[in-house]
Write an enzyme that holds these catalytic residues in place. Sequence first.
Site, short mmCIF file in Angstrom:
data_model
loop_
_atom_site.label_atom_id
_atom_site.label_comp_id
_atom_site.label_asym_id
_atom_site.label_seq_id
_atom_site.Cartn_x
_atom_site.Cartn_y
_atom_site.Cartn_z
N PHE A 125 0.86 -1.19 0.00
CA PHE A 125 0.00 0.00 0.00
C PHE A 125 0.89 1.24 0.00
CE2 PHE A 125 -2.90 3.10 1.97
CZ PHE A 125 -4.11 2.80 1.36
N PRO A 130 8.87 10.16 1.30
CA PRO A 130 9.94 10.74 2.10
C PRO A 130 9.54 12.05 2.77
CG PRO A 130 10.84 9.89 0.06
CD PRO A 130 9.34 9.76 -0.05
N GLY A 131 8.66 12.82 2.12
CA GLY A 131 8.27 14.11 2.69
C GLY A 131 6.83 14.21 3.11
N SER A 134 0.84 11.54 6.78
CA SER A 134 -0.56 11.91 6.97
C SER A 134 -0.94 13.17 6.21
CB SER A 134 -0.84 12.10 8.47
OG SER A 134 -0.54 10.92 9.19
N ILE A 161 7.33 1.20 2.99
CA ILE A 161 6.20 0.43 2.46
C ILE A 161 6.33 -1.04 2.87
CG2 ILE A 161 4.90 -0.20 0.41
CD1 ILE A 161 4.91 2.83 1.18
N ASP A 247 -9.25 2.81 8.15
CA ASP A 247 -10.07 2.34 9.26
C ASP A 247 -9.81 0.85 9.49
OD1 ASP A 247 -11.21 4.78 9.69
OD2 ASP A 247 -13.12 4.32 8.72
N GLY A 346 13.11 -8.65 35.08
CA GLY A 346 14.27 -8.06 35.72
C GLY A 346 15.45 -7.97 34.76
N GLY A 347 16.65 -8.27 35.24
CA GLY A 347 17.84 -8.18 34.40
C GLY A 347 17.75 -9.06 33.18
N GLU A 370 0.02 3.22 10.54
CA GLU A 370 -1.43 3.42 10.34
C GLU A 370 -1.94 4.64 11.12
OE1 GLU A 370 -2.01 1.76 8.04
OE2 GLU A 370 -0.88 -0.08 8.23
#
Length: 394
Positions: A125, A130-131, A134, A161, A247, A346-347, A370
């Site tokens: 999709f 790059p620029g 949304s 992608i 959605d 823990g560790g 998304e």
Amino acid sequence: MTMNPGMDPEIFEQFHDQLERYVRERLIPAEREMIENDRIPDDILAEMKDMGLFGLSIPEDHGGAGLNTAQYARTVKTMSYAAPAYRSIFSINIGMFNSALKNGGTKAQQEEWWPQLAEGKIACFGLTEPGSGSDSAAMQTTARPDPDGNGWILNGSKRYITNAPHADVALIMARTERDALPKNAHVSAFIVPMDTPGMSVGSPDKKMGQAGSHIADIMMDDVHVPGDALLGGETGQGFRFAMMSLDNGRISVGAASTGYARRALDSALKYATERKAFGEPIANFQLIQQMLAESETEIYAAECMMSDVTARADRGENVIRKAAAFKVFASEMCGRVVDRVVQIYGGAGYLAEYDAERFFRDARIYRIYEGTTQILQLQIAKHMLRDFAAGIER
């Protein structure tokens, strides 16, 4: 509103039981090999295609399983109990690509591509650049009419992608006009086979987590596509189709976050009952119990949100607000759960030898793709204010 009944409930439950066994008995034991080689083994990929996982949401009369949104989300959640790469390889097929094809494709486009996707052709999709992500106004990829015929010439690049290195077909968003009204009417969508001359894919990006799942850039250099590659046969609809399919993508990421949080919590529960300190299992310590209980509570809340938003989607309701809210809550919840799981270990939780470290890295992307949490919060608020001004209760 129209109800989406999906697969026969009894048949779906049988399929779901089989899938749960497959995840636990086949996929999880193969995780180490898959992670070390950074790729899903060919035999497992073939098995997944044979099981019909690449066509789960595609209509039955076109070769798919015809799952509705609730069944689709449950399937994604179950698959996401295993390493994320297993879901990622088929998620675009049954999620965003299929949703765009269903909502915006012509009958001819559906008849051409649905059977191929159901058989295991892999889709990607192409929205992010790059620029721009949304922000569609910053989109630079262009599609101009082919002066020599009834077609289009695409130029530009797409970034981050998912499945680009393996994809057979891409849905590419491109600018067909410099500017247009209403907003986003300059963006159109095109179905582009990845072997089209001029299409090329960059090297897979090195990532924080999610081994075996690959993202890469797609470059388009004078890519000629026929006129019927235009989704829906109409310009200016691409961004709308993309947003409608997001959605679906957000429900998928929410379901994946919920499934992976459950896997991490189950791991912590097992570790806490086996690891001893001061002569007793650390599961007996109340502050460990608090982290377990908080995680269980939040996972349950996400499961309830998933059940609600998918039921609404299958009733035909507009779920743009609630899908965004589910994705925000579930992805942030998963981040909190895996953080607690590292703390319970823990560790040992900081060592690559143990799964907790991998869970922590894998989960981080869920809050980003998304739609980042911050972008979705803005979207939720925007729709709240718009509905309030219009006197609409949701």
